[in-house]
Design a protein around this motif. Sequence first.
Motif, PDB file in Angstrom:
ATOM      1  N   GLY A   5       9.363   5.623  11.618  1.00 33.69           N
ATOM      2  CA  GLY A   5       8.166   4.822  11.406  1.00 33.69           C
ATOM      3  C   GLY A   5       7.657   4.858   9.974  1.00 33.69           C
ATOM      4  O   GLY A   5       6.696   4.194   9.629  1.00 33.69           O
ATOM      5  N   ILE A  28       7.859   4.144   5.905  1.00 34.30           N
ATOM      6  CA  ILE A  28       8.501   3.256   4.950  1.00 34.30           C
ATOM      7  C   ILE A  28       8.450   3.934   3.585  1.00 34.30           C
ATOM      8  O   ILE A  28       7.583   4.780   3.374  1.00 34.30           O
ATOM      9  CB  ILE A  28       7.839   1.850   4.910  1.00 34.30           C
ATOM     10  CG1 ILE A  28       6.323   1.964   4.824  1.00 34.30           C
ATOM     11  CG2 ILE A  28       8.240   1.040   6.111  1.00 34.30           C
ATOM     12  CD1 ILE A  28       5.637   0.619   4.630  1.00 34.30           C
ATOM     13  N   LYS A  72       3.114   3.784  -1.709  1.00 30.38           N
ATOM     14  CA  LYS A  72       3.472   4.183  -3.072  1.00 30.38           C
ATOM     15  C   LYS A  72       4.971   4.346  -3.323  1.00 30.38           C
ATOM     16  O   LYS A  72       5.490   3.787  -4.278  1.00 30.38           O
ATOM     17  CB  LYS A  72       2.739   5.470  -3.460  1.00 30.38           C
ATOM     18  CG  LYS A  72       1.377   5.201  -4.044  1.00 30.38           C
ATOM     19  CD  LYS A  72       0.799   6.475  -4.639  1.00 30.38           C
ATOM     20  CE  LYS A  72      -0.638   6.213  -5.075  1.00 30.38           C
ATOM     21  NZ  LYS A  72      -1.317   7.452  -5.487  1.00 30.38           N
ATOM     22  N   PHE A 113      -0.643  -6.173   6.240  1.00 24.64           N
ATOM     23  CA  PHE A 113      -1.333  -6.912   7.291  1.00 24.64           C
ATOM     24  C   PHE A 113      -1.378  -8.393   6.927  1.00 24.64           C
ATOM     25  O   PHE A 113      -1.553  -8.747   5.769  1.00 24.64           O
ATOM     26  CB  PHE A 113      -2.750  -6.378   7.478  1.00 24.64           C
ATOM     27  CG  PHE A 113      -2.784  -4.947   7.925  1.00 24.64           C
ATOM     28  CD1 PHE A 113      -2.053  -4.536   9.038  1.00 24.64           C
ATOM     29  CD2 PHE A 113      -3.514  -4.001   7.236  1.00 24.64           C
ATOM     30  CE1 PHE A 113      -2.070  -3.221   9.447  1.00 24.64           C
ATOM     31  CE2 PHE A 113      -3.529  -2.673   7.643  1.00 24.64           C
ATOM     32  CZ  PHE A 113      -2.806  -2.281   8.746  1.00 24.64           C
ATOM     33  N   ALA A 114      -1.242  -9.245   7.946  1.00 19.38           N
ATOM     34  CA  ALA A 114      -1.242 -10.692   7.712  1.00 19.38           C
ATOM     35  C   ALA A 114      -2.531 -11.134   7.027  1.00 19.38           C
ATOM     36  O   ALA A 114      -2.535 -12.085   6.240  1.00 19.38           O
ATOM     37  CB  ALA A 114      -1.051 -11.434   9.029  1.00 19.38           C
ATOM     38  N   SER A 115      -3.607 -10.410   7.282  1.00 19.19           N
ATOM     39  CA  SER A 115      -4.887 -10.780   6.659  1.00 19.19           C
ATOM     40  C   SER A 115      -4.865 -10.535   5.144  1.00 19.19           C
ATOM     41  O   SER A 115      -5.706 -11.045   4.418  1.00 19.19           O
ATOM     42  CB  SER A 115      -6.026  -9.987   7.304  1.00 19.19           C
ATOM     43  OG  SER A 115      -5.724  -8.607   7.310  1.00 19.19           O
ATOM     44  N   TRP A 165       0.807  -1.219   0.000  1.00 21.10           N
ATOM     45  CA  TRP A 165       0.000   0.000   0.000  1.00 21.10           C
ATOM     46  C   TRP A 165       0.843   1.273   0.000  1.00 21.10           C
ATOM     47  O   TRP A 165       0.307   2.377  -0.021  1.00 21.10           O
ATOM     48  CB  TRP A 165      -0.962   0.015   1.191  1.00 21.10           C
ATOM     49  CG  TRP A 165      -0.332  -0.351   2.513  1.00 21.10           C
ATOM     50  CD1 TRP A 165      -0.395  -1.569   3.118  1.00 21.10           C
ATOM     51  CD2 TRP A 165       0.449   0.486   3.369  1.00 21.10           C
ATOM     52  NE1 TRP A 165       0.304  -1.537   4.303  1.00 21.10           N
ATOM     53  CE2 TRP A 165       0.831  -0.298   4.486  1.00 21.10           C
ATOM     54  CE3 TRP A 165       0.866   1.822   3.310  1.00 21.10           C
ATOM     55  CZ2 TRP A 165       1.610   0.210   5.521  1.00 21.10           C
ATOM     56  CZ3 TRP A 165       1.642   2.321   4.341  1.00 21.10           C
ATOM     57  CH2 TRP A 165       1.998   1.513   5.423  1.00 21.10           C
ATOM     58  N   THR A 210       2.428  -5.987  14.738  1.00 16.57           N
ATOM     59  CA  THR A 210       1.834  -4.661  14.550  1.00 16.57           C
ATOM     60  C   THR A 210       1.938  -3.764  15.786  1.00 16.57           C
ATOM     61  O   THR A 210       1.452  -2.647  15.768  1.00 16.57           O
ATOM     62  CB  THR A 210       0.361  -4.773  14.112  1.00 16.57           C
ATOM     63  OG1 THR A 210      -0.317  -5.640  15.005  1.00 16.57           O
ATOM     64  CG2 THR A 210       0.259  -5.330  12.703  1.00 16.57           C
ATOM     65  N   ASP A 211       2.585  -4.262  16.840  1.00 15.80           N
ATOM     66  CA  ASP A 211       2.905  -3.363  17.954  1.00 15.80           C
ATOM     67  C   ASP A 211       4.282  -2.762  17.645  1.00 15.80           C
ATOM     68  O   ASP A 211       5.301  -3.183  18.165  1.00 15.80           O
ATOM     69  CB  ASP A 211       2.930  -4.142  19.275  1.00 15.80           C
ATOM     70  CG  ASP A 211       3.327  -3.251  20.451  1.00 15.80           C
ATOM     71  OD1 ASP A 211       3.460  -2.018  20.248  1.00 15.80           O
ATOM     72  OD2 ASP A 211       3.513  -3.772  21.561  1.00 15.80           O
ATOM     73  N   TYR A 212       4.257  -1.771  16.741  1.00 10.17           N
ATOM     74  CA  TYR A 212       5.505  -1.264  16.167  1.00 10.17           C
ATOM     75  C   TYR A 212       6.480  -0.726  17.197  1.00 10.17           C
ATOM     76  O   TYR A 212       7.683  -0.874  17.063  1.00 10.17           O
ATOM     77  CB  TYR A 212       5.189  -0.197  15.112  1.00 10.17           C
ATOM     78  CG  TYR A 212       4.285  -0.736  14.050  1.00 10.17           C
ATOM     79  CD1 TYR A 212       4.784  -1.578  13.058  1.00 10.17           C
ATOM     80  CD2 TYR A 212       2.926  -0.460  14.049  1.00 10.17           C
ATOM     81  CE1 TYR A 212       3.951  -2.119  12.102  1.00 10.17           C
ATOM     82  CE2 TYR A 212       2.074  -0.992  13.095  1.00 10.17           C
ATOM     83  CZ  TYR A 212       2.601  -1.819  12.126  1.00 10.17           C
ATOM     84  OH  TYR A 212       1.775  -2.369  11.187  1.00 10.17           O
ATOM     85  N   ASN A 213       5.909  -0.084  18.242  1.00 10.19           N
ATOM     86  CA  ASN A 213       6.794   0.529  19.236  1.00 10.19           C
ATOM     87  C   ASN A 213       7.596  -0.503  20.027  1.00 10.19           C
ATOM     88  O   ASN A 213       8.559  -0.162  20.687  1.00 10.19           O
ATOM     89  CB  ASN A 213       5.992   1.436  20.165  1.00 10.19           C
ATOM     90  CG  ASN A 213       5.674   2.758  19.491  1.00 10.19           C
ATOM     91  OD1 ASN A 213       6.477   3.684  19.511  1.00 10.19           O
ATOM     92  ND2 ASN A 213       4.538   2.840  18.829  1.00 10.19           N
ATOM     93  N   ASP A 255       4.703  -9.967  10.803  1.00 11.93           N
ATOM     94  CA  ASP A 255       3.404  -9.824  11.461  1.00 11.93           C
ATOM     95  C   ASP A 255       3.603  -9.393  12.914  1.00 11.93           C
ATOM     96  O   ASP A 255       3.411 -10.170  13.842  1.00 11.93           O
ATOM     97  CB  ASP A 255       2.640 -11.149  11.369  1.00 11.93           C
ATOM     98  CG  ASP A 255       1.230 -11.041  11.941  1.00 11.93           C
ATOM     99  OD1 ASP A 255       0.719  -9.914  12.016  1.00 11.93           O
ATOM    100  OD2 ASP A 255       0.657 -12.075  12.320  1.00 11.93           O
ATOM    101  N   LEU A 308       5.359  -4.866   5.487  1.00 12.09           N
ATOM    102  CA  LEU A 308       4.563  -4.512   6.667  1.00 12.09           C
ATOM    103  C   LEU A 308       3.069  -4.544   6.333  1.00 12.09           C
ATOM    104  O   LEU A 308       2.255  -3.927   6.999  1.00 12.09           O
ATOM    105  CB  LEU A 308       4.963  -3.137   7.200  1.00 12.09           C
ATOM    106  CG  LEU A 308       6.396  -2.999   7.724  1.00 12.09           C
ATOM    107  CD1 LEU A 308       6.601  -1.650   8.391  1.00 12.09           C
ATOM    108  CD2 LEU A 308       6.760  -4.110   8.698  1.00 12.09           C
TER     109      LEU A 308
END
Lengths: 185, 209
Positions: free
Chosen positions: A150, A152, A78, A108-110, A76, A135-138, A133, A106
Amino acid sequence: MNHSLITFDWISPGFPELAAMFRHGFFSILAGVLLFSMLPAISNGQSARIIHWPEMQTMLADSTDSLTVINFWATWCKPCVQELPYFEKARAAFAGKPVRFRYISLDFASDFKSRLLPFISRKMPGAQVYLLDETDYNAWIDKVEPTWGGSIPITLFLNNPKKIRKFAPSELGYEQLIQNISSSL
Amino acid sequence: MKMKLRFVAFLFAIGLAGVFTAMKPLEHGYKVGDEAADFELKNVDGNMVSMGMMKYSSAKGFIVVFTCNHCPFSVKYEDRIIALNKKYESLGYPLIAINPNDPEREPDDSFDNMQKRAKEKGFTFPYLIDETQRTSYFFGAERTPHAYVLKKDAGKLKVAYIGAIDDDVQNQKEKKEKYVEVAVDELLAGKPVTKSLTKAVGCAIKWKQ
Protein backbone atom coordinates in the motif's frame (compact mmCIF):
# COMPACT_ATOMS: atom_id res chain seq x y z
CA MET A 1 6.55 7.42 -48.38
CA ASN A 2 6.50 5.37 -45.25
CA HIS A 3 4.17 5.92 -42.39
CA SER A 4 6.59 7.24 -39.81
CA LEU A 5 7.74 9.94 -42.26
CA ILE A 6 4.18 11.07 -42.73
CA THR A 7 3.53 11.48 -39.03
CA PHE A 8 6.75 13.43 -38.69
CA ASP A 9 5.83 15.73 -41.57
CA TRP A 10 2.49 16.56 -40.04
CA ILE A 11 4.15 18.35 -37.23
CA SER A 12 5.53 21.03 -39.60
CA PRO A 13 4.11 20.52 -43.05
CA GLY A 14 5.43 22.58 -45.92
CA PHE A 15 3.66 22.81 -49.28
CA PRO A 16 5.35 19.76 -50.86
CA GLU A 17 4.30 17.70 -47.86
CA LEU A 18 0.76 19.00 -48.08
CA ALA A 19 0.70 18.04 -51.74
CA ALA A 20 1.92 14.58 -50.81
CA MET A 21 -0.80 14.36 -48.24
CA PHE A 22 -3.39 15.20 -50.89
CA ARG A 23 -2.02 12.41 -53.02
CA HIS A 24 -2.21 10.13 -50.03
CA GLY A 25 -5.89 10.72 -49.74
CA PHE A 26 -8.54 12.46 -47.79
CA PHE A 27 -8.21 10.39 -44.60
CA SER A 28 -4.57 11.29 -44.16
CA ILE A 29 -5.53 14.95 -44.25
CA LEU A 30 -8.27 14.37 -41.76
CA ALA A 31 -5.89 12.54 -39.43
CA GLY A 32 -3.35 15.32 -39.84
CA VAL A 33 -5.88 17.97 -38.90
CA LEU A 34 -6.93 15.93 -35.90
CA LEU A 35 -3.35 15.54 -34.75
CA PHE A 36 -2.82 19.28 -35.15
CA SER A 37 -5.81 20.08 -33.04
CA MET A 38 -4.44 17.83 -30.31
CA LEU A 39 -0.93 19.27 -30.33
CA PRO A 40 -1.51 22.22 -27.98
CA ALA A 41 -2.99 19.84 -25.41
CA ILE A 42 -0.04 17.47 -25.66
CA SER A 43 2.63 20.16 -25.48
CA ASN A 44 1.02 21.77 -22.43
CA GLY A 45 1.22 18.47 -20.61
CA GLN A 46 -2.57 18.53 -20.43
CA SER A 47 -2.79 14.92 -21.53
CA ALA A 48 -3.37 14.04 -17.88
CA ARG A 49 -6.80 12.83 -17.02
CA ILE A 50 -8.82 11.04 -14.40
CA ILE A 51 -9.34 7.31 -14.92
CA HIS A 52 -11.11 4.51 -13.11
CA TRP A 53 -10.28 0.88 -12.47
CA PRO A 54 -11.45 -0.63 -15.80
CA GLU A 55 -9.06 1.60 -17.73
CA MET A 56 -6.27 0.80 -15.29
CA GLN A 57 -6.96 -2.88 -15.83
CA THR A 58 -6.75 -2.41 -19.60
CA MET A 59 -3.41 -0.67 -19.18
CA LEU A 60 -2.09 -3.53 -17.06
CA ALA A 61 -3.20 -6.07 -19.64
CA ASP A 62 -1.93 -4.15 -22.68
CA SER A 63 -0.31 -6.71 -24.95
CA THR A 64 1.07 -4.43 -27.67
CA ASP A 65 4.65 -5.11 -28.48
CA SER A 66 6.42 -2.88 -26.02
CA LEU A 67 7.41 -2.40 -22.41
CA THR A 68 5.10 -0.39 -20.17
CA VAL A 69 6.69 1.22 -17.14
CA ILE A 70 3.89 1.98 -14.69
CA ASN A 71 4.79 4.19 -11.76
CA PHE A 72 2.30 4.72 -8.90
CA TRP A 73 2.92 8.04 -7.17
CA ALA A 74 1.29 11.18 -5.78
CA THR A 75 2.28 14.83 -5.51
CA TRP A 76 2.13 14.58 -1.70
CA CYS A 77 4.54 11.64 -1.58
CA LYS A 78 8.10 12.86 -1.05
CA PRO A 79 10.04 9.79 -2.16
CA CYS A 80 7.83 9.65 -5.28
CA VAL A 81 8.57 13.23 -6.18
CA GLN A 82 12.26 12.61 -5.56
CA GLU A 83 12.46 9.72 -8.02
CA LEU A 84 10.37 11.39 -10.75
CA PRO A 85 13.32 13.19 -12.39
CA TYR A 86 14.97 9.78 -12.95
CA PHE A 87 11.85 8.54 -14.72
CA GLU A 88 11.71 11.64 -16.88
CA LYS A 89 15.40 11.27 -17.69
CA ALA A 90 14.83 7.64 -18.63
CA ARG A 91 11.81 8.59 -20.71
CA ALA A 92 14.02 10.95 -22.71
CA ALA A 93 16.83 8.40 -22.93
CA PHE A 94 14.50 5.71 -24.29
CA ALA A 95 12.60 7.97 -26.69
CA GLY A 96 12.03 6.09 -29.95
CA LYS A 97 12.47 2.73 -28.20
CA PRO A 98 9.48 0.47 -27.50
CA VAL A 99 9.02 1.75 -23.95
CA ARG A 100 5.95 3.56 -22.64
CA PHE A 101 5.91 5.47 -19.39
CA ARG A 102 2.62 5.69 -17.53
CA TYR A 103 2.40 7.68 -14.34
CA ILE A 104 -0.54 6.69 -12.14
CA SER A 105 -1.23 9.41 -9.61
CA LEU A 106 -3.05 8.51 -6.39
CA ASP A 107 -3.78 12.17 -5.70
CA PHE A 108 -7.38 12.94 -4.80
CA ALA A 109 -9.62 13.79 -7.75
CA SER A 110 -10.53 17.02 -5.98
CA ASP A 111 -6.85 18.07 -6.33
CA PHE A 112 -6.66 17.30 -10.06
CA LYS A 113 -6.87 20.86 -11.39
CA SER A 114 -5.50 22.74 -8.42
CA ARG A 115 -2.55 20.52 -7.65
CA LEU A 116 -1.80 17.77 -10.15
CA LEU A 117 -2.01 19.70 -13.43
CA PRO A 118 0.25 22.57 -12.24
CA PHE A 119 2.71 19.98 -10.89
CA ILE A 120 2.82 18.18 -14.25
CA SER A 121 3.42 21.28 -16.33
CA ARG A 122 6.16 22.33 -13.92
CA LYS A 123 7.96 19.04 -13.35
CA MET A 124 7.02 16.59 -16.09
CA PRO A 125 5.62 18.31 -19.19
CA GLY A 126 4.46 15.86 -21.83
CA ALA A 127 4.35 12.89 -19.46
CA GLN A 128 1.37 10.51 -19.64
CA VAL A 129 -0.22 11.01 -16.25
CA TYR A 130 -3.46 9.43 -15.08
CA LEU A 131 -5.16 10.13 -11.79
CA LEU A 132 -6.65 6.82 -10.66
CA ASP A 133 -9.83 7.86 -8.88
CA GLU A 134 -10.45 4.68 -6.91
CA THR A 135 -10.07 5.32 -3.21
CA ASP A 136 -11.38 1.96 -2.03
CA TYR A 137 -7.83 0.66 -2.25
CA ASN A 138 -8.55 -2.79 -0.88
CA ALA A 139 -10.83 -3.43 -3.85
CA TRP A 140 -8.03 -3.24 -6.42
CA ILE A 141 -4.57 -3.08 -4.87
CA ASP A 142 -4.08 -6.86 -4.90
CA LYS A 143 -5.07 -6.97 -8.57
CA VAL A 144 -2.17 -4.69 -9.41
CA GLU A 145 0.28 -6.67 -7.31
CA PRO A 146 -0.55 -9.03 -4.42
CA THR A 147 2.67 -8.23 -2.55
CA TRP A 148 2.05 -4.49 -2.70
CA GLY A 149 1.46 -3.38 0.88
CA GLY A 150 0.00 0.00 0.00
CA SER A 151 3.03 2.30 0.06
CA ILE A 152 4.02 4.46 -2.86
CA PRO A 153 6.08 4.78 -4.92
CA ILE A 154 5.97 1.42 -6.62
CA THR A 155 6.85 0.64 -10.21
CA LEU A 156 5.76 -2.15 -12.51
CA PHE A 157 7.73 -3.15 -15.59
CA LEU A 158 5.32 -4.98 -17.86
CA ASN A 159 6.23 -6.54 -21.15
CA ASN A 160 3.17 -8.70 -21.62
CA PRO A 161 4.00 -10.21 -25.06
CA LYS A 162 7.32 -11.42 -23.63
CA LYS A 163 5.69 -12.39 -20.35
CA ILE A 164 8.07 -10.17 -18.42
CA ARG A 165 6.78 -8.68 -15.20
CA LYS A 166 8.87 -6.91 -12.58
CA PHE A 167 7.76 -5.18 -9.44
CA ALA A 168 9.82 -2.54 -7.64
CA PRO A 169 8.24 -2.11 -4.18
CA SER A 170 9.98 1.18 -3.33
CA GLU A 171 11.72 4.17 -4.85
CA LEU A 172 14.35 3.59 -7.53
CA GLY A 173 17.64 5.25 -8.36
CA TYR A 174 18.44 6.09 -11.97
CA GLU A 175 20.78 3.11 -12.43
CA GLN A 176 18.22 0.66 -11.02
CA LEU A 177 15.55 2.13 -13.25
CA ILE A 178 17.69 1.80 -16.37
CA GLN A 179 18.65 -1.76 -15.42
CA ASN A 180 15.02 -2.74 -14.96
CA ILE A 181 14.04 -1.21 -18.28
CA SER A 182 16.93 -2.71 -20.24
CA SER A 183 16.32 -6.18 -18.84
CA SER A 184 12.59 -6.01 -19.61
CA LEU A 185 12.81 -4.94 -23.26
CA MET B 1 45.95 -31.84 0.33
CA LYS B 2 43.22 -31.24 -2.21
CA MET B 3 40.66 -32.83 0.11
CA LYS B 4 41.81 -30.64 2.95
CA LEU B 5 41.41 -27.51 0.83
CA ARG B 6 37.93 -28.57 -0.14
CA PHE B 7 37.06 -29.13 3.47
CA VAL B 8 38.31 -25.65 4.40
CA ALA B 9 36.29 -24.16 1.55
CA PHE B 10 33.25 -26.08 2.81
CA LEU B 11 33.69 -24.74 6.34
CA PHE B 12 34.14 -21.25 4.94
CA ALA B 13 30.89 -21.56 2.97
CA ILE B 14 29.01 -22.65 6.09
CA GLY B 15 30.45 -19.72 8.02
CA LEU B 16 29.45 -17.32 5.25
CA ALA B 17 25.92 -18.71 5.16
CA GLY B 18 25.75 -18.20 8.92
CA VAL B 19 26.81 -14.58 8.60
CA PHE B 20 24.16 -13.91 5.95
CA THR B 21 21.43 -15.56 8.03
CA ALA B 22 22.41 -13.46 11.02
CA MET B 23 22.27 -10.33 8.85
CA LYS B 24 18.66 -10.89 7.93
CA PRO B 25 16.54 -8.34 9.79
CA LEU B 26 14.63 -9.63 12.80
CA GLU B 27 11.01 -10.47 12.25
CA HIS B 28 8.88 -7.62 13.43
CA GLY B 29 5.35 -6.40 13.03
CA TYR B 30 2.30 -7.87 14.70
CA LYS B 31 -0.02 -10.25 12.97
CA VAL B 32 -3.66 -10.65 13.89
CA GLY B 33 -3.82 -12.83 17.01
CA ASP B 34 -0.38 -11.76 18.30
CA GLU B 35 0.07 -10.37 21.76
CA ALA B 36 0.93 -6.68 21.68
CA ALA B 37 3.49 -5.21 24.04
CA ASP B 38 2.63 -2.08 26.00
CA PHE B 39 4.43 1.21 25.35
CA GLU B 40 5.13 4.36 27.33
CA LEU B 41 5.17 7.43 25.12
CA LYS B 42 4.93 11.18 25.64
CA ASN B 43 1.55 12.78 25.08
CA VAL B 44 1.02 16.31 23.72
CA ASP B 45 0.14 17.37 27.31
CA GLY B 46 3.65 16.38 28.41
CA ASN B 47 2.54 13.29 30.39
CA MET B 48 3.58 9.74 29.61
CA VAL B 49 0.85 7.40 28.42
CA SER B 50 0.74 3.61 28.41
CA MET B 51 -2.09 1.16 27.84
CA GLY B 52 -1.47 -0.34 31.27
CA MET B 53 -2.04 2.89 33.20
CA MET B 54 -4.77 3.18 35.87
CA LYS B 55 -6.93 5.37 33.64
CA TYR B 56 -7.39 2.44 31.29
CA SER B 57 -7.93 -0.28 33.89
CA SER B 58 -11.58 -0.73 32.86
CA ALA B 59 -10.88 -0.62 29.08
CA LYS B 60 -11.87 -3.71 27.13
CA GLY B 61 -9.34 -2.90 24.45
CA PHE B 62 -7.87 -0.11 22.38
CA ILE B 63 -7.99 1.50 18.99
CA VAL B 64 -4.40 2.47 18.22
CA VAL B 65 -3.94 4.70 15.17
CA PHE B 66 -0.54 5.59 13.78
CA THR B 67 -1.08 9.00 12.26
CA CYS B 68 0.63 12.36 11.88
CA ASN B 69 0.19 16.02 10.98
CA HIS B 70 1.61 16.31 7.50
CA CYS B 71 0.09 13.40 5.57
CA PRO B 72 -2.97 14.31 3.46
CA PHE B 73 -4.50 10.90 4.22
CA SER B 74 -4.12 11.47 7.96
CA VAL B 75 -5.66 14.92 7.64
CA LYS B 76 -8.64 13.44 5.77
CA TYR B 77 -9.19 11.03 8.67
CA GLU B 78 -8.77 13.48 11.59
CA ASP B 79 -12.48 14.10 12.12
CA ARG B 80 -13.25 10.40 11.77
CA ILE B 81 -10.60 9.55 14.38
CA ILE B 82 -12.17 12.07 16.76
CA ALA B 83 -15.58 10.49 16.10
CA LEU B 84 -14.20 6.99 16.69
CA ASN B 85 -12.96 7.94 20.14
CA LYS B 86 -16.19 9.77 20.93
CA LYS B 87 -18.19 6.68 20.06
CA TYR B 88 -16.02 3.93 21.51
CA GLU B 89 -14.22 5.38 24.55
CA SER B 90 -17.38 5.07 26.64
CA LEU B 91 -17.96 1.56 25.27
CA GLY B 92 -14.55 0.44 26.52
CA TYR B 93 -12.39 0.96 23.44
CA PRO B 94 -10.54 4.28 23.86
CA LEU B 95 -8.43 5.55 20.96
CA ILE B 96 -4.73 6.32 21.19
CA ALA B 97 -2.99 8.15 18.34
CA ILE B 98 0.76 7.75 17.82
CA ASN B 99 2.91 9.87 15.53
CA PRO B 100 5.65 7.55 14.24
CA ASN B 101 7.55 10.00 12.02
CA ASP B 102 11.04 11.34 12.48
CA PRO B 103 10.53 15.12 12.83
CA GLU B 104 13.96 15.71 11.30
CA ARG B 105 12.66 14.28 8.05
CA GLU B 106 9.20 15.80 8.38
CA PRO B 107 9.27 19.03 10.44
CA ASP B 108 5.45 19.29 10.28
CA ASP B 109 5.40 16.26 12.58
CA SER B 110 7.49 17.79 15.37
CA PHE B 111 6.23 17.61 18.96
CA ASP B 112 5.43 21.36 18.91
CA ASN B 113 3.36 20.97 15.77
CA MET B 114 1.60 17.93 17.24
CA GLN B 115 0.62 20.04 20.26
CA LYS B 116 -0.71 22.76 17.96
CA ARG B 117 -2.73 20.34 15.86
CA ALA B 118 -4.19 18.54 18.90
CA LYS B 119 -5.32 21.90 20.27
CA GLU B 120 -6.72 23.17 16.96
CA LYS B 121 -8.71 20.02 16.34
CA GLY B 122 -9.62 19.49 19.99
CA PHE B 123 -8.33 15.92 20.21
CA THR B 124 -10.04 14.14 23.10
CA PHE B 125 -7.53 11.28 23.05
CA PRO B 126 -3.78 11.00 23.62
CA TYR B 127 -1.60 12.01 20.68
CA LEU B 128 1.76 10.47 21.43
CA ILE B 129 5.17 10.95 19.90
CA ASP B 130 7.22 7.81 19.25
CA GLU B 131 10.64 9.42 19.55
CA THR B 132 12.65 6.21 19.28
CA GLN B 133 10.21 4.77 16.68
CA ARG B 134 10.47 1.45 18.52
CA THR B 135 6.76 1.14 19.20
CA SER B 136 5.88 1.81 15.57
CA TYR B 137 8.53 -0.66 14.48
CA PHE B 138 7.32 -3.41 16.83
CA PHE B 139 3.71 -2.89 15.78
CA GLY B 140 4.80 -3.14 12.17
CA ALA B 141 3.14 0.15 11.24
CA GLU B 142 4.18 1.21 7.78
CA ARG B 143 1.96 4.08 6.78
CA THR B 144 -0.15 6.86 8.22
CA PRO B 145 -2.89 6.36 9.03
CA HIS B 146 -2.50 2.72 10.03
CA ALA B 147 -5.03 1.37 12.54
CA TYR B 148 -4.83 -1.48 15.06
CA VAL B 149 -7.62 -2.79 17.24
CA LEU B 150 -6.39 -4.52 20.40
CA LYS B 151 -8.54 -6.60 22.71
CA LYS B 152 -7.83 -7.30 26.36
CA ASP B 153 -7.85 -11.04 26.84
CA ALA B 154 -6.99 -12.47 30.28
CA GLY B 155 -4.76 -9.51 31.05
CA LYS B 156 -3.04 -9.66 27.69
CA LEU B 157 -3.53 -7.40 24.68
CA LYS B 158 -4.36 -9.36 21.56
CA VAL B 159 -4.25 -7.84 18.07
CA ALA B 160 -7.74 -8.19 16.56
CA TYR B 161 -7.57 -5.93 13.51
CA ILE B 162 -4.84 -4.31 11.39
CA GLY B 163 -5.35 -1.97 8.46
CA ALA B 164 -7.29 0.98 7.12
CA ILE B 165 -9.94 2.88 9.08
CA ASP B 166 -12.56 2.53 6.33
CA ASP B 167 -12.82 2.08 2.57
CA ASP B 168 -13.38 5.73 1.71
CA VAL B 169 -10.42 8.06 2.27
CA GLN B 170 -12.23 10.93 0.58
CA ASN B 171 -15.22 10.60 2.87
CA GLN B 172 -17.68 10.84 -0.01
CA LYS B 173 -19.50 7.54 -0.04
CA GLU B 174 -22.84 7.26 1.66
CA LYS B 175 -22.26 3.62 2.48
CA LYS B 176 -18.77 3.06 3.76
CA GLU B 177 -17.26 -0.16 4.91
CA LYS B 178 -16.05 1.00 8.32
CA TYR B 179 -13.42 -1.63 9.01
CA VAL B 180 -12.41 -0.42 12.48
CA GLU B 181 -15.97 0.20 13.67
CA VAL B 182 -17.13 -3.19 12.43
CA ALA B 183 -14.20 -4.89 14.16
CA VAL B 184 -14.85 -3.15 17.49
CA ASP B 185 -18.60 -3.78 17.22
CA GLU B 186 -17.95 -7.46 16.65
CA LEU B 187 -15.58 -7.62 19.64
CA LEU B 188 -18.15 -5.83 21.81
CA ALA B 189 -20.73 -8.41 20.73
CA GLY B 190 -18.32 -11.18 21.72
CA LYS B 191 -17.87 -12.29 18.13
CA PRO B 192 -14.66 -12.91 16.22
CA VAL B 193 -13.61 -10.15 13.80
CA THR B 194 -14.67 -11.17 10.28
CA LYS B 195 -12.40 -8.82 8.37
CA SER B 196 -9.29 -8.63 10.50
CA LEU B 197 -6.76 -7.46 7.92
CA THR B 198 -6.93 -4.79 5.21
CA LYS B 199 -4.28 -2.79 3.39
CA ALA B 200 -3.83 0.74 4.61
CA VAL B 201 -2.80 3.15 1.90
CA GLY B 202 -1.24 6.36 3.11
CA CYS B 203 2.08 8.11 3.58
CA ALA B 204 5.05 5.87 4.23
CA ILE B 205 6.39 6.34 7.77
CA LYS B 206 9.50 8.53 7.78
CA TRP B 207 12.03 6.34 9.59
CA LYS B 208 15.23 7.84 10.97
CA GLN B 209 18.04 7.54 8.44
